[in-house]
Design an enzyme around this catalytic site. Structure first.
Site, mmCIF file in Angstrom:
data_model
loop_
_atom_site.group_PDB
_atom_site.id
_atom_site.type_symbol
_atom_site.label_atom_id
_atom_site.label_comp_id
_atom_site.label_asym_id
_atom_site.label_seq_id
_atom_site.Cartn_x
_atom_site.Cartn_y
_atom_site.Cartn_z
ATOM 1 C CE LYS A 199 11.087 0.286 -4.241
ATOM 2 N NZ LYS A 199 10.107 -0.069 -3.193
ATOM 3 N N GLY B 225 10.845 0.425 -8.068
ATOM 4 C CA GLY B 225 9.912 1.430 -8.571
ATOM 5 C C GLY B 225 8.931 1.831 -7.496
ATOM 6 C CG ASN C 167 5.974 -4.203 -0.103
ATOM 7 O OD1 ASN C 167 5.365 -4.644 -1.083
ATOM 8 N ND2 ASN C 167 6.910 -3.273 -0.225
ATOM 9 C CG ASP D 269 8.117 -6.556 -2.727
ATOM 10 O OD1 ASP D 269 8.482 -6.706 -1.540
ATOM 11 O OD2 ASP D 269 8.061 -5.431 -3.286
ATOM 12 C CB SER E 267 5.426 -4.606 -9.282
ATOM 13 O OG SER E 267 4.999 -4.902 -7.979
ATOM 14 C CE LYS F 177 8.038 -6.014 -6.495
ATOM 15 N NZ LYS F 177 9.029 -4.972 -6.141
ATOM 16 C CG LEU F 178 3.623 -13.355 -8.601
ATOM 17 C CD1 LEU F 178 3.144 -14.773 -8.264
ATOM 18 C CD2 LEU F 178 2.684 -12.701 -9.615
ATOM 19 C CE LYS F 179 4.504 -4.781 -4.512
ATOM 20 N NZ LYS F 179 5.641 -4.316 -3.686
ATOM 21 C CG ASP G 281 12.149 -2.202 -1.396
ATOM 22 O OD1 ASP G 281 12.671 -1.090 -1.202
ATOM 23 O OD2 ASP G 281 11.026 -2.306 -1.940
ATOM 24 C CD GLU H 22 11.257 -6.141 -3.641
ATOM 25 O OE1 GLU H 22 10.957 -6.752 -4.707
ATOM 26 O OE2 GLU H 22 11.134 -4.917 -3.530
HETATM 27 C C1 NPQ Z 1 8.002 -2.070 -3.713
HETATM 28 N N1 NPQ Z 1 6.809 -0.899 -5.572
HETATM 29 O O1 NPQ Z 1 8.846 -2.550 -4.432
HETATM 30 C C2 NPQ Z 1 7.068 -0.932 -4.173
HETATM 31 C C3 NPQ Z 1 5.917 -0.767 -3.305
HETATM 32 C C4 NPQ Z 1 4.992 0.347 -3.579
HETATM 33 C C5 NPQ Z 1 6.315 -1.378 -7.869
HETATM 34 O O2 NPQ Z 1 6.048 -2.929 -6.181
HETATM 35 C C6 NPQ Z 1 0.864 3.088 -4.159
HETATM 36 C C7 NPQ Z 1 0.457 1.810 -3.817
HETATM 37 C C8 NPQ Z 1 2.175 3.362 -4.292
HETATM 38 C C9 NPQ Z 1 1.393 0.834 -3.588
HETATM 39 C C10 NPQ Z 1 4.487 2.640 -4.175
HETATM 40 C C11 NPQ Z 1 6.368 -1.829 -6.459
HETATM 41 C C12 NPQ Z 1 3.134 2.387 -4.057
HETATM 42 C C13 NPQ Z 1 2.729 1.119 -3.705
HETATM 43 C C14 NPQ Z 1 5.375 1.606 -3.930
HETATM 44 C C15 NPQ Z 1 3.674 0.118 -3.482
HETATM 45 O O3 NPQ Z 1 7.955 -2.449 -2.570
HETATM 46 MG MG MG Z 2 9.627 -3.847 -2.599
#
Ligand code: NPQ
Ligand code: MG
Length: 367
Positions: free
Chosen positions: A260, A288, A188, A186, A133, A159-161, A236, A211
């Protein structure tokens, strides 16, 4: 198994680089660990709640309080992981707190039985490919440098945020530079229903999935969005239980599911979601939460299930931490090895763990 007590330990562990998402920029991870003390074995659990309630409603201080005040008093005198669902059911929500206790109890139980998490869950592989990620960056060149390094290390999927203002252009740049790599995004929950046409702008790039573009509660919005875009929708945050997963599939809100264990109350419920999705031929992958080596070990066991057909966010320890609290997990020929020893198959390195510990509280059980 009878437990004499439970240790609640708070650690603070620096990240190798700031991790930026649509909801936070973190430079370190505060983690709550649960250590159950059984007569024949101890067990470790990791709570995936983060410091502030920005990913979901849970947060570290709240989880610690719920475990101490509401979950530990409900532990049966002779406890098994299977018994925890009914025992904790009166407590609404707090999936991450419940999951942390379950993970520790299951670890202890499996150590006594001499069975690995992977064998218990029904894993069918000894190694799994790893996804990574990639956080939101200050510039496209910085992003490309990061992606280049991860591909060089052997990650099988990027995976790009994304968020409004950082979506089409970074995806275009990664596709132009690296071609037809397995790529997904992703959000969020950073978008609204009004963004459907904007998000359709990602369609030409052939992403594996998008996502969680919309809010956690908005299953119907995701179903409508799925009609408006060709990129598969993956959920998610919305998938809080096996029932929520079944509902999402029935509604057409997603065609891929991120699992998760922390978000759904533990690995037993995570396994049920896996089974629901497998029955519908819906691909699952292991999410994760920047876990330490303890949570990473359990995630690898889950990622090795037959229905986990896409690479998960199960990266090497050094993606996040220069010094992990267990022996670090590494990419070996572009694959991650699934632990095979009893329970989690790993344990904390106590000198490192003690070094990172901010506080420890022990709750005595059984009189
Ligand atoms: C997700 N995880 O899939 C999460 C989001 C996530 C690996 O992208 C500190 C800062 C803790 C940002 C835990 C990944 C975090 C965080 C999870 C982001 O949405
Ligand atoms: Mg996510």
């Amino acid at each position: 198994m009878k437990l004499s007590g439970v240790e609640l330990r708070r650690i603070r562990i620096p990240l190798v680089a700031p991790f930026r998402t649509s909801f936070a920029t973190e430079t370190e991870r505060e983690v709550l660990l649960v250590r159950v003390l059984g007569a024949e074995a101890e067990g470790w659990g990791e709570c995936v709640a983060i410091t502030e309630p920005l990913y979901s409603a849970e947060y570290v201080d709240g989880a610690e309080q719920v475990i101490r005040d509401f979950l530990l008093p409900r532990l049966p005198a002779d406890v098994t992981a299977r018994a925890l669902g009914p025992a904790f059911a009166p407590v609404k929500g707090h999936a991450m707190a419940k999951a942390a206790v379950e993970m520790a109890v299951l670890d202890a139980e499996l150590r006594v039985a001499g069975m690995s998490y992977a064998a218990f869950l029904g894993a069918t592989r000894e190694r799994v490919p790893a996804g990574v990620s990639v956080g939101i960056m200050d510039s496209i060149p910085e992003l490309l440098d990061n992606v280049d390094a991860y591909l060089g290390e052997g990650y099988a999927r990027i995976k790009l945020k994304i968020q409004p203002g950082w979506d089409i252009e970074p995806v275009r740049a990664v596709r132009e530079r690296f071609g037809d790599i397995p790529l997904q995004v992703d959000a969020n929950t950073a978008y609204t229903r009004a963004d459907a046409r904007h998000l359709a702008g990602l369609d030409p790039f052939g992403l594996l999935l998008i996502e969680q573009p919309l809010p956690e509660e908005d299953l119907l919005g995701h179903a409508q969005l799925a009609e408006a875009v060709t990129t598969p929708i993956c959920l998610d945050e919305s998938i809080v239980s096996a029932r929520a997963a079944a509902d999402a599939l029935a509604l057409g809100a997603c065609s891929i599911v991120n699992v998760k264990a922390g978000r759904v109350g533990g690995y037993l419920e995570a396994r049920r979601i896996h089974d629901v999705c497998a029955a519908h031929d819906v691909p699952v992958w292991c999410g994760g939460m920047l876990e330490t080596g303890l949570g990473r070990a359990a995630n690898l066991a889950f990622a090795a299930l037959p229905g986990c057909t896409l690479p998960g966010d199960v990266s090497a320890s050094d993606r996040y931490y220069a010094r992990d609290i267990t022996e670090p997990f590494r990419l070996e020929d572009a694959l991650m090895r699934v632990p095979s020893g009893p329970g989690l198959g790993v344990e904390p390195i106590m000198e490192i763990l003690d070094d990172l510990t901010e506080s420890t509280a022990v709750v005595r059980l059984g009189g």
